[in-house]
Design a protein around this motif. Structure first.
Motif, PDB file in Angstrom:
ATOM      1  N   ASP A 217     -20.805   7.620   7.493  1.00  0.00           N
ATOM      2  CA  ASP A 217     -19.860   7.241   6.512  1.00  0.00           C
ATOM      3  C   ASP A 217     -18.492   6.814   7.275  1.00  0.00           C
ATOM      4  O   ASP A 217     -18.488   7.343   8.438  1.00  0.00           O
ATOM      5  CB  ASP A 217     -19.567   8.466   5.541  1.00  0.00           C
ATOM      6  CG  ASP A 217     -18.953   8.027   4.164  1.00  0.00           C
ATOM      7  OD1 ASP A 217     -18.557   7.045   3.983  1.00  0.00           O
ATOM      8  OD2 ASP A 217     -18.923   9.026   3.392  1.00  0.00           O
ATOM      9  N   THR A 218     -17.694   5.903   6.648  1.00  0.00           N
ATOM     10  CA  THR A 218     -16.707   5.447   7.648  1.00  0.00           C
ATOM     11  C   THR A 218     -15.494   5.123   6.352  1.00  0.00           C
ATOM     12  O   THR A 218     -15.632   5.137   5.250  1.00  0.00           O
ATOM     13  CB  THR A 218     -16.867   3.914   8.404  1.00  0.00           C
ATOM     14  OG1 THR A 218     -17.232   3.162   7.269  1.00  0.00           O
ATOM     15  CG2 THR A 218     -18.032   4.048   9.204  1.00  0.00           C
ATOM     16  N   HIS A 219     -14.351   5.458   6.908  1.00  0.00           N
ATOM     17  CA  HIS A 219     -13.018   5.024   6.395  1.00  0.00           C
ATOM     18  C   HIS A 219     -11.976   4.517   7.391  1.00  0.00           C
ATOM     19  O   HIS A 219     -11.839   4.706   8.522  1.00  0.00           O
ATOM     20  CB  HIS A 219     -12.419   6.206   5.880  1.00  0.00           C
ATOM     21  CG  HIS A 219     -11.219   6.017   4.910  1.00  0.00           C
ATOM     22  ND1 HIS A 219     -11.526   5.781   3.603  1.00  0.00           N
ATOM     23  CD2 HIS A 219     -10.099   6.082   5.140  1.00  0.00           C
ATOM     24  CE1 HIS A 219     -10.262   5.516   3.062  1.00  0.00           C
ATOM     25  NE2 HIS A 219      -9.383   5.598   3.865  1.00  0.00           N
ATOM     26  N   LYS A 220     -11.484   3.123   6.806  1.00  0.00           N
ATOM     27  CA  LYS A 220     -10.794   2.495   7.657  1.00  0.00           C
ATOM     28  C   LYS A 220      -9.228   2.333   6.968  1.00  0.00           C
ATOM     29  O   LYS A 220      -9.096   2.148   5.793  1.00  0.00           O
ATOM     30  CB  LYS A 220     -11.204   1.079   7.889  1.00  0.00           C
ATOM     31  CG  LYS A 220     -12.418   0.912   8.361  1.00  0.00           C
ATOM     32  CD  LYS A 220     -13.059  -0.603   8.662  1.00  0.00           C
ATOM     33  CE  LYS A 220     -14.431  -0.243   9.456  1.00  0.00           C
ATOM     34  NZ  LYS A 220     -14.860  -1.648   9.600  1.00  0.00           N
ATOM     35  N   VAL A 221      -8.423   2.338   7.666  1.00  0.00           N
ATOM     36  CA  VAL A 221      -6.852   2.215   7.204  1.00  0.00           C
ATOM     37  C   VAL A 221      -5.996   1.305   8.128  1.00  0.00           C
ATOM     38  O   VAL A 221      -6.425   1.214   9.207  1.00  0.00           O
ATOM     39  CB  VAL A 221      -6.253   3.603   7.154  1.00  0.00           C
ATOM     40  CG1 VAL A 221      -6.848   4.672   6.208  1.00  0.00           C
ATOM     41  CG2 VAL A 221      -5.994   4.156   8.704  1.00  0.00           C
ATOM     42  N   PRO A 222      -5.030   0.551   7.654  1.00  0.00           N
ATOM     43  CA  PRO A 222      -4.563  -0.293   8.450  1.00  0.00           C
ATOM     44  C   PRO A 222      -3.685   0.532   9.529  1.00  0.00           C
ATOM     45  O   PRO A 222      -3.079   1.588   9.328  1.00  0.00           O
ATOM     46  CB  PRO A 222      -3.358  -0.845   7.385  1.00  0.00           C
ATOM     47  CG  PRO A 222      -3.971  -0.909   6.100  1.00  0.00           C
ATOM     48  CD  PRO A 222      -4.746   0.305   6.180  1.00  0.00           C
ATOM     49  N   THR A 223      -3.561  -0.073  10.664  1.00  0.00           N
ATOM     50  CA  THR A 223      -2.779   0.522  11.781  1.00  0.00           C
ATOM     51  C   THR A 223      -1.139   0.120  11.658  1.00  0.00           C
ATOM     52  O   THR A 223      -0.669  -0.818  11.500  1.00  0.00           O
ATOM     53  CB  THR A 223      -3.165  -0.143  13.239  1.00  0.00           C
ATOM     54  OG1 THR A 223      -4.564  -0.228  13.254  1.00  0.00           O
ATOM     55  CG2 THR A 223      -2.363   0.456  14.417  1.00  0.00           C
ATOM     56  N   PRO A 224      -0.615   1.533  11.611  1.00  0.00           N
ATOM     57  CA  PRO A 224       0.744   1.298  11.265  1.00  0.00           C
ATOM     58  C   PRO A 224       1.791   0.863  12.466  1.00  0.00           C
ATOM     59  O   PRO A 224       1.130   0.807  13.566  1.00  0.00           O
ATOM     60  CB  PRO A 224       1.482   2.664  10.698  1.00  0.00           C
ATOM     61  CG  PRO A 224      -0.144   3.564  10.558  1.00  0.00           C
ATOM     62  CD  PRO A 224      -1.007   2.647  11.266  1.00  0.00           C
ATOM     63  N   SER A 225       2.895   0.520  12.124  1.00  0.00           N
ATOM     64  CA  SER A 225       3.576   0.047  13.471  1.00  0.00           C
ATOM     65  C   SER A 225       4.272   1.133  14.157  1.00  0.00           C
ATOM     66  O   SER A 225       5.004   0.899  15.369  1.00  0.00           O
ATOM     67  CB  SER A 225       4.760  -1.047  12.790  1.00  0.00           C
ATOM     68  OG  SER A 225       5.457  -0.266  12.213  1.00  0.00           O
ATOM     69  N   THR A 226       4.393   2.320  13.741  1.00  0.00           N
ATOM     70  CA  THR A 226       5.198   3.466  14.686  1.00  0.00           C
ATOM     71  C   THR A 226       4.175   4.465  14.903  1.00  0.00           C
ATOM     72  O   THR A 226       3.006   4.681  14.558  1.00  0.00           O
ATOM     73  CB  THR A 226       6.401   4.005  13.742  1.00  0.00           C
ATOM     74  OG1 THR A 226       5.352   4.928  12.560  1.00  0.00           O
ATOM     75  CG2 THR A 226       7.115   2.992  12.971  1.00  0.00           C
ATOM     76  N   PRO A 227       4.531   5.240  15.989  1.00  0.00           N
ATOM     77  CA  PRO A 227       3.762   6.045  16.719  1.00  0.00           C
ATOM     78  C   PRO A 227       3.403   7.159  15.813  1.00  0.00           C
ATOM     79  O   PRO A 227       2.222   7.637  15.742  1.00  0.00           O
ATOM     80  CB  PRO A 227       4.607   6.599  17.991  1.00  0.00           C
ATOM     81  CG  PRO A 227       5.392   5.335  18.300  1.00  0.00           C
ATOM     82  CD  PRO A 227       5.680   4.681  17.152  1.00  0.00           C
TER      83      PRO A 227
END
Length: 313
Positions: A27-37
Motif C-alpha cells: 500500500d502507498t500514500h503520497k503527499v506533496p513535498t512542502p517548502s519548509t523543514p
C-alpha cells in the motif's frame, strides 16, 4: 519483524509505502513535498499514518538526501532542505508511535537493490545512482557500510579533476560534475552549439536552440541515432566507467549496480560504461572483472530499501 513502512522524500512528493518481508509494496500514500523543514516533517507523519491504515506496521524507515549520523537518527546536513542537525528520528517517532530509522536515500536505494533487485546473489556490491547528481552505497560482506560517522559512499564528491568544474558542494572537480544527468545536459548543449549540423534531431525536439535542450530530448534523440546525443552519452559513460574502475581498486566488489534516471536508458549508456570500466581497470587483463548491472527496482528502490532497513533494526 513483519510489515514496515518506507518513506522516500522527493523534490515534489513524499511517498510512504507498506512493505512486506519479500520487498513487495502492499500500500502507498503520497503527499506533496512542502517548502519548509517543519512542513516536511508534518508531511512524512501524515503519509506514514495514511499508508499504514489497516496494516499491522512495526517500524518506519526514512530515506533522506543528505548526511545522516552514525546512530541513523539525525540528518546532519541536507543540501536541498534546510535541515542542519535535524533530529528527524525523534520527531517522527513521537508523532507516529513507531520505531524509526533514518538513512541516506542513496544507501537505502542501494540496500533495496541488494536485497530485492539486481544485487541478489552477491555478497559484495557497490551501487551508484546516476541522477541529477551522483550518489552511492556500499555493501560488503552482506552489510551496508556507512563509515564511522555514517556518511560514507558520497561518491559524487570524490574529486576526479584537480581544480575542475565547480560543484554545488563548494569543491571543484567532483565526479558528479562529469557523470550525472546535469553533466549529460551540459555535454549535449556544448556539442550542439559547436556542431549544430550533427544535432538536427536533438534540436528539433526542443525549442531549436542548444540552450533549450533537456535530458528527455537527449534520450529520445540518442535512440534515433542523433550523433550529438549519442556522443554525449558516451562522454558521460567514459567518466562513469573510469570512476567504477577506481572504486574496484578500493572495494573489489563482485558487482556494480547502476541506477538513477540516466540508467533508465539501458544499454545505450550501460554498454559504454562497461567498455570504459574495462579500459581503465588496473590490471584488467589479469584479474576478474566485476559485473556492471542495471538496477531493477527503479524509483521504488529507496522506499523498499528504507523499509527493509527499518526491519533490520
Amino acid at each position: 519483524m513483519g510489515l514496515t513502512i518506507g518513506v522516500d522524500i522527493g523534490g515534489t512528493k513524499i511517498a510512504a509505502g507498506v512493505v512486506d518481508e519479500e520487498g513487495t509494496i502492499l500500500d502507498t500514500h503520497k503527499v506533496p513535498t512542502p517548502s519548509t523543514p517543519e512542513g516536511i516533517v508534518d508531511a512524512i507523519c501524515a503519509a506514514v499514518s495514511e499508508a499504514g491504515k489497516g496494516h499491522d506496521v512495526e517500524a518506519v524507515g526514512i530515506g533522506a538526501a543528505g548526511y545522516v549520523d552514525d546512530k541513523r537518527a539525525t540528518v546532519l546536513f541536507a543540501p536541498n532542505i534546510d535541515w542542519r542537525h535535524e533530529p528527524l528520528k525523534d520527531k517522527v517517532e513521537q508523532r507516529v508511535g513507531l520505531p524509526v530509522v533514518v538513512e541516506n536515500d542513496a544507501n537505502a536505494a542501494a540496500w533495496g537493490e541488494y536485497r530485492f533487485g539486481a544485487g541478489q546473489g552477491h555478497d559484495d556490491v557497490i551501487c551508484i545512482t546516476l541522477g541529477t547528481g551522483l550518489g552511492g552505497g556500499i555493501i560488503i560482506g552482506n552489510k551496508l557500510r556507512r563509515g564511522r560517522f555514517g556518511v560514507a559512499a558520497e561518491f559524487g564528491h570524490i574529486r576526479v579533476v584537480p581544480d575542475g568544474l565547480m560543484c554545488g558542494c563548494g569543491s571543484q572537480g567532483c565526479w558528479e560534475q562529469y557523470a550525472s544527468g546535469r553533466a549529460l545536459v551540459r555535454y549535449a548543449k556544448q556539442r550542439a552549439n559547436a556542431t549544430p549540423e550533427n544535432a538536427g534531431i536533438l534540436l528539433s525536439l526542443g525549442d531549436g536552440t542548444a540552450e533549450g535542450i533537456e535530458g528527455k530530448h537527449i534520450s529520445d534523440a540518442a535512440r534515433q541515432g542523433d550523433k550529438v546525443a549519442v556522443d554525449s552519452f558516451r562522454e558521460l559513460a567514459r567518466w562513469a566507467g573510469a570512476g567504477l574502475a577506481d572504486l574496484a581498486s578500493l572495494f573489489d566488489p563482485s558487482a556494480f549496480i547502476v541506477g538513477g534516471g540516466v540508467s533508465d536508458e539501458g544499454d545505450l549508456v550501460l554498454d559504454p560504461i562497461r567498455k570504459s570500466f574495462r579500459r581503465w581497470l588496473v590490471g584488467g587483463n589479469y584479474r576478474p572483472h566485476a559485473q556492471v548491472l542495471a538496477a531493477q527496482l527503479g524509483g521504488k528502490a529507496g522506499l523498499v530499501g528504507a523499509a527493509d532497513l527499518a526491519r533490520q533494526g
